[in-house]
Motif scaffolding. Structure first.
Motif, PDB file in Angstrom:
ATOM      1  N   SER A  23      14.767  -3.237  11.685  1.00  0.00           N
ATOM      2  CA  SER A  23      15.926  -2.806  10.891  1.00  0.00           C
ATOM      3  C   SER A  23      15.741  -3.045   9.403  1.00  0.00           C
ATOM      4  CB  SER A  23      17.184  -3.547  11.375  1.00  0.00           C
ATOM      5  OG  SER A  23      17.034  -4.943  11.210  1.00  0.00           O
ATOM      6  N   SER A  24      14.577  -3.551   9.010  1.00  0.00           N
ATOM      7  CA  SER A  24      14.299  -3.795   7.596  1.00  0.00           C
ATOM      8  C   SER A  24      12.788  -3.729   7.392  1.00  0.00           C
ATOM      9  CB  SER A  24      14.825  -5.166   7.168  1.00  0.00           C
ATOM     10  OG  SER A  24      14.137  -6.197   7.864  1.00  0.00           O
ATOM     11  N   LEU A  25      12.376  -3.674   6.145  1.00  0.00           N
ATOM     12  CA  LEU A  25      10.948  -3.752   5.855  1.00  0.00           C
ATOM     13  C   LEU A  25      10.736  -4.424   4.510  1.00  0.00           C
ATOM     14  CD1 LEU A  25       9.792  -1.439   3.615  1.00  0.00           C
ATOM     15  CD2 LEU A  25      10.430   0.095   5.468  1.00  0.00           C
ATOM     16  N   LYS A  26       9.601  -5.102   4.397  1.00  0.00           N
ATOM     17  CA  LYS A  26       9.229  -5.772   3.158  1.00  0.00           C
ATOM     18  C   LYS A  26       7.921  -5.179   2.642  1.00  0.00           C
ATOM     19  CE  LYS A  26      11.243 -10.201   4.606  1.00  0.00           C
ATOM     20  NZ  LYS A  26      10.941 -11.626   4.921  1.00  0.00           N
ATOM     21  N   PHE A  27       7.737  -5.250   1.343  1.00  0.00           N
ATOM     22  CA  PHE A  27       6.492  -4.775   0.749  1.00  0.00           C
ATOM     23  C   PHE A  27       6.154  -5.657  -0.444  1.00  0.00           C
ATOM     24  CE2 PHE A  27      10.027  -2.411  -1.046  1.00  0.00           C
ATOM     25  CZ  PHE A  27       9.802  -2.437  -2.409  1.00  0.00           C
ATOM     26  N   ALA A  28       4.872  -5.711  -0.784  1.00  0.00           N
ATOM     27  CA  ALA A  28       4.443  -6.540  -1.903  1.00  0.00           C
ATOM     28  C   ALA A  28       3.066  -6.126  -2.372  1.00  0.00           C
ATOM     29  CB  ALA A  28       4.437  -8.017  -1.499  1.00  0.00           C
ATOM     30  N   ILE A  29       2.790  -6.367  -3.655  1.00  0.00           N
ATOM     31  CA  ILE A  29       1.443  -6.272  -4.197  1.00  0.00           C
ATOM     32  C   ILE A  29       1.046  -7.683  -4.606  1.00  0.00           C
ATOM     33  CG2 ILE A  29      -0.017  -5.373  -6.036  1.00  0.00           C
ATOM     34  CD1 ILE A  29       1.647  -2.866  -6.076  1.00  0.00           C
ATOM     35  N   ILE A  30      -0.069  -8.149  -4.032  1.00  0.00           N
ATOM     36  CA  ILE A  30      -0.456  -9.549  -4.173  1.00  0.00           C
ATOM     37  C   ILE A  30      -1.938  -9.655  -4.509  1.00  0.00           C
ATOM     38  CG2 ILE A  30      -0.622 -11.784  -2.973  1.00  0.00           C
ATOM     39  CD1 ILE A  30       1.619 -10.817  -1.116  1.00  0.00           C
ATOM     40  N   ASN A  31      -2.272 -10.605  -5.378  1.00  0.00           N
ATOM     41  CA  ASN A  31      -3.663 -11.001  -5.560  1.00  0.00           C
ATOM     42  C   ASN A  31      -3.929 -12.151  -4.595  1.00  0.00           C
ATOM     43  OD1 ASN A  31      -6.097 -12.163  -6.316  1.00  0.00           O
ATOM     44  ND2 ASN A  31      -5.798 -11.706  -8.488  1.00  0.00           N
ATOM     45  N   PRO A  32      -4.603 -11.900  -3.483  1.00  0.00           N
ATOM     46  CA  PRO A  32      -4.770 -12.932  -2.464  1.00  0.00           C
ATOM     47  C   PRO A  32      -5.716 -14.054  -2.867  1.00  0.00           C
ATOM     48  CG  PRO A  32      -5.961 -10.969  -1.859  1.00  0.00           C
ATOM     49  CD  PRO A  32      -5.208 -10.627  -3.089  1.00  0.00           C
ATOM     50  N   LEU A  33      -6.447 -13.858  -3.971  1.00  0.00           N
ATOM     51  CA  LEU A  33      -7.357 -14.899  -4.435  1.00  0.00           C
ATOM     52  C   LEU A  33      -6.631 -15.948  -5.265  1.00  0.00           C
ATOM     53  CD1 LEU A  33     -10.404 -12.655  -5.426  1.00  0.00           C
ATOM     54  CD2 LEU A  33      -9.930 -13.765  -3.242  1.00  0.00           C
ATOM     55  N   SER A  34      -5.592 -15.511  -5.981  1.00  0.00           N
ATOM     56  CA  SER A  34      -4.834 -16.441  -6.821  1.00  0.00           C
ATOM     57  C   SER A  34      -3.452 -16.752  -6.245  1.00  0.00           C
ATOM     58  CB  SER A  34      -4.666 -15.850  -8.229  1.00  0.00           C
ATOM     59  OG  SER A  34      -3.861 -14.679  -8.177  1.00  0.00           O
ATOM     60  N   ASP A  35      -3.084 -16.080  -5.136  1.00  0.00           N
ATOM     61  CA  ASP A  35      -1.766 -16.206  -4.499  1.00  0.00           C
ATOM     62  C   ASP A  35      -0.643 -15.644  -5.381  1.00  0.00           C
ATOM     63  OD1 ASP A  35      -3.275 -17.529  -2.664  1.00  0.00           O
ATOM     64  OD2 ASP A  35      -2.141 -19.392  -2.681  1.00  0.00           O
ATOM     65  N   LYS A  36      -0.998 -14.864  -6.391  1.00  0.00           N
ATOM     66  CA  LYS A  36       0.006 -14.359  -7.330  1.00  0.00           C
ATOM     67  C   LYS A  36       0.587 -13.035  -6.852  1.00  0.00           C
ATOM     68  CE  LYS A  36       0.687 -13.106 -12.203  1.00  0.00           C
ATOM     69  NZ  LYS A  36       1.881 -13.945 -12.355  1.00  0.00           N
ATOM     70  N   LYS A  37       1.925 -12.925  -6.915  1.00  0.00           N
ATOM     71  CA  LYS A  37       2.614 -11.680  -6.580  1.00  0.00           C
ATOM     72  C   LYS A  37       2.936 -10.920  -7.865  1.00  0.00           C
ATOM     73  CE  LYS A  37       4.791 -12.899  -2.186  1.00  0.00           C
ATOM     74  NZ  LYS A  37       6.048 -13.031  -1.430  1.00  0.00           N
ATOM     75  N   TYR A  38       2.664  -9.619  -7.831  1.00  0.00           N
ATOM     76  CA  TYR A  38       2.978  -8.775  -8.967  1.00  0.00           C
ATOM     77  C   TYR A  38       4.203  -7.912  -8.718  1.00  0.00           C
ATOM     78  CZ  TYR A  38      -1.557 -10.191 -10.735  1.00  0.00           C
ATOM     79  OH  TYR A  38      -2.609 -10.939 -11.187  1.00  0.00           O
ATOM     80  N   LEU A  39       4.440  -7.620  -7.439  1.00  0.00           N
ATOM     81  CA  LEU A  39       5.599  -6.813  -7.063  1.00  0.00           C
ATOM     82  C   LEU A  39       6.016  -7.233  -5.662  1.00  0.00           C
ATOM     83  CD1 LEU A  39       7.299  -4.173  -7.918  1.00  0.00           C
ATOM     84  CD2 LEU A  39       5.782  -2.987  -6.319  1.00  0.00           C
ATOM     85  N   SER A  40       7.308  -7.330  -5.430  1.00  0.00           N
ATOM     86  CA  SER A  40       7.784  -7.631  -4.079  1.00  0.00           C
ATOM     87  C   SER A  40       9.138  -6.962  -3.882  1.00  0.00           C
ATOM     88  CB  SER A  40       7.903  -9.144  -3.860  1.00  0.00           C
ATOM     89  OG  SER A  40       8.784  -9.733  -4.787  1.00  0.00           O
ATOM     90  N   GLY A  41       9.416  -6.595  -2.654  1.00  0.00           N
ATOM     91  CA  GLY A  41      10.691  -5.937  -2.404  1.00  0.00           C
ATOM     92  C   GLY A  41      10.986  -5.844  -0.927  1.00  0.00           C
ATOM     93  N   ASN A  42      12.177  -5.376  -0.608  1.00  0.00           N
ATOM     94  CA  ASN A  42      12.553  -5.162   0.780  1.00  0.00           C
ATOM     95  C   ASN A  42      13.579  -4.056   0.889  1.00  0.00           C
ATOM     96  OD1 ASN A  42      15.379  -6.529   0.908  1.00  0.00           O
ATOM     97  ND2 ASN A  42      14.093  -8.065  -0.065  1.00  0.00           N
ATOM     98  N   VAL A  43      13.609  -3.470   2.055  1.00  0.00           N
ATOM     99  CA  VAL A  43      14.602  -2.444   2.380  1.00  0.00           C
ATOM    100  C   VAL A  43      15.463  -3.011   3.496  1.00  0.00           C
ATOM    101  CG1 VAL A  43      14.995  -0.040   3.035  1.00  0.00           C
ATOM    102  CG2 VAL A  43      12.878  -0.685   1.828  1.00  0.00           C
ATOM    103  N   GLU A  44      16.761  -3.070   3.259  1.00  0.00           N
ATOM    104  CA  GLU A  44      17.682  -3.663   4.223  1.00  0.00           C
ATOM    105  C   GLU A  44      18.577  -2.598   4.853  1.00  0.00           C
ATOM    106  OE1 GLU A  44      19.867  -6.621   2.064  1.00  0.00           O
ATOM    107  OE2 GLU A  44      18.275  -8.124   2.272  1.00  0.00           O
TER     108      GLU A  44
END
Length: 400
Positions: free
Chosen positions: A14-35
Motif C-alpha cells: 500500500s506504499s512505496l519508498k525510493f532513495a538515491i544513496i551512495n552506499p560507500l559513504s552511507d550518504k543519502k541524496y534523495l529520499s521519498g515515499n508514496v503513501e
C-alpha cells in the motif's frame, strides 16, 4: 562525491519508498515515499538532501505504476546530476522462496522465480515486479544492472531445527514449505549498525531484535547470524500484528470452515486483514490507538496485554537460544521506536536476566535512537532501521 550511486525501490502493498544513496559513504541524496496507494488521499513526498528541501504532491488513487513513473519523470529526470550518476537500481523483494537465497542481478529467470514466490507473499511480490518492469522501461541503459535484494536471504543461516515444520518432510523437500522469515533486510541493517555502536565485529554480536510495525517479527541473532525468527512460510506467523493474528491453533481454521461454514477465502481474509490489534479492539489496527487508551479502555488493555505477553514469550525463548552473553535487545520499526507503554510492559518481565528498563529514558526517547536501560544492566537499544541503505549496498556490491 556522486560516483556509484544506487537507486533503491522498496515497493510495498500500500506504499512505496525510493532513495538515491551512495552506499560507500552511507550518504543519502534523495529520499521519498508514496503513501495510501489507490486511495483518495494518496500522496508522494520526497526530500532533496542537497538542497534540504521537502516536497509533496497529492494525486488521487495513484497506482504503483503511475507513482513510479511520476518519480522517474518528475523527480529523478529533473535532477540530471544525480540521475546520470546512478550505476545500479536495487529492489527490495519480500520473498525469494527456496531458489533465490541471496541478492542477485535480475534477468528473466529471476523475474519468473519472483513470480512463482508470489504465492508466499501475494501482497508484496507483485508490487516489486512492477518496480522492476518500470525501472527497466524508464532506464534502459541499466536494464542489466537491476538487482533483487531479498528479505528472506538474511534468514538462510537458520539451522534446520529452526526452519522445519513438524509436517511430512516431503512437503519441504518437494514444495519448499519451511520457515523463511521476513524483515531480513531490516535485521541486516540492525546488525550492521549495532556492531558499529558497540565497536564489535559482526561475527561476535549477540542480539535479540524486535522489528515491530504493522507487520511485527522478532529474531534471535547469534554471532551475527540469524538462528531463529518468528515469521514463517509467510509473514502471517508469529507475533500479534496490526491486522494479522500471528500464531493460532490450526484447528481454529477447521472450526471456522466446518462448523461456521466460512469459506477458505473469507478465513484467509479474516486472519490476515481482520485480526490482530484490529480484531481485539474491534475499532482500529493502529498501535497508537491502544497505547493512548490503555488506562481507560478495556479492549485496548486486552489488545496491548496480549501483544506484550506474546512478545515477552518470544524474547525469553530467544535468550535461551543465544546461550551466551547478550549484547542487547533492540527495538526497531514504527511501534518498536515509539510505543513506550509496550516496551515497559514487555521488558518488566525480564529483571531476572538483568534486563531492566529506565522509565524516564523510555518515556523521553520517542522518535529517537538511544539506550533505555538502567546503568549496569543489559543494554536495551532503540534504533530506527534503514532498509534502503542495505539494499543500496547489496546492489553496488553485485555490479562491482
Amino acid at each position: 562525491m556522486f560516483n556509484k550511486l544506487s537507486l533503491v525501490w522498496n515497493c510495498g502493498s500500500s506504499s512505496l519508498k525510493f532513495a538515491i544513496i551512495n552506499p560507500l559513504s552511507d550518504k543519502k541524496y534523495l529520499s521519498g515515499n508514496v503513501e495510501c496507494l489507490k486511495l483518495p488521499n494518496s500522496r508522494i513526498m520526497w526530500f532533496d538532501h542537497l538542497k534540504y528541501k521537502k516536497n509533496i504532491k497529492y494525486i488521487k488513487n495513484i497506482s504503483h505504476k503511475k507513482a513510479i513513473n511520476f518519480v522517474f519523470n518528475n523527480i529523478l529526470k529533473k535532477n540530471i546530476l544525480l540521475f546520470n550518476k546512478i550505476k545500479v537500481i536495487a529492489h527490495r523483494i519480500v520473498h525469494g522462496g527456496n531458489k533465490l537465497t541471496s541478492s542477485t542481478l535480475i534477468n528473466n529467470k529471476v523475474i519468473n522465480l519472483i513470480k512463482s514466490s508470489s504465492v508466499f507473499a501475494p501482497l508484496h511480490n507483485p508490487a516489486h515486479l512492477i518496480g522492476i518492469y518500470e525501472s527497466i522501461k524508464n532506464y534502459p541503459n541499466l536494464s542489466k544492472k537491476n538487482v533483487a535484494v531479498f528479505d528472506t536471504s538474511f534468514h538462510m543461516t537458520m539451522p534446520k531445527k529452526s526452519y522445519l515444520y513438524g509436517i511430512p518432510y516431503k512437503l519441504y523437500k518437494n514444495y519448499g514449505i519451511r520457515r523463511y522469515g521476513a524483515h531480513g533486510i531490516s535485521y541486516q541493517y540492525i546488525v550492521y549498525k549495532t556492531s558499529k555502536i558497540f565497536n564489535k565485529k559482526k561475527n561476535k554480536l549477540n542480539i535479540i531484535v524486535c522489528h515491530l510495525g504493522g507487520g511485527a517479527s522478532i529474531s534471535s541473532i547469534k554471532n551475527g547470524k540469524i538462528i531463529d525468527t518468528s515469521m514463517g512460510l509467510t509473514p502471517s506467523e508469529g507475533l500479534l500484528m496490526g491486522t494479522r493474528s500471528g500464531d493460532i491453533d490450526i484447528s481454529i481454521i477447521f472450526f471456522l470452515y466446518e462448523y461456521l461454514s466460512i469459506t477458505m477465502k473469507d478465513i484467509k481474509n479474516l486472519l490476515s486483514k481482520q485480526s490482530g490489534i484490529l480484531g481485539l479492539t474491534e475499532k482500529s489496527s493502529d498501535f497508537r490507538y491502544i497505547e493512548k487508551r490503555y488506562y481507560k479502555n478495556s479492549k485496548a488493555i486486552i489488545a496491548l496485554n496480549v501483544f506484550c505477553h506474546r512478545l515477552s514469550k518470544y524474547i525469553g525463548g530467544y535468550i535461551t537460544l543465544i546461550n551466551k552473553y547478550l549484547d542487547a535487545i533492540v527495538f526497531t520499526g514504527g511501534i518498536g521506536e515509539n510505543a513506550t507503554i509496550m516496551r515497559k510492559l514487555t521488558i518488566n518481565k525480564f529483571s531476572l536476566f538483568n534486563i531492566i528498563i529506565d522509565k524516564k529514558k523510555n518515556k523521553n526517547i520517542v522518535g529517537k535512537s538511544g539506550f533505555i536501560n538502567k546503568i549496569n544492566t543489559i543494554p536495551i537499544l532503540i534504533l530506527p532501521t534503514d532498509e534502503e541503505l542495505i539494499i543500496a549496498k547489496e546492489g553496488i556490491n553485485l555490479i562491482k
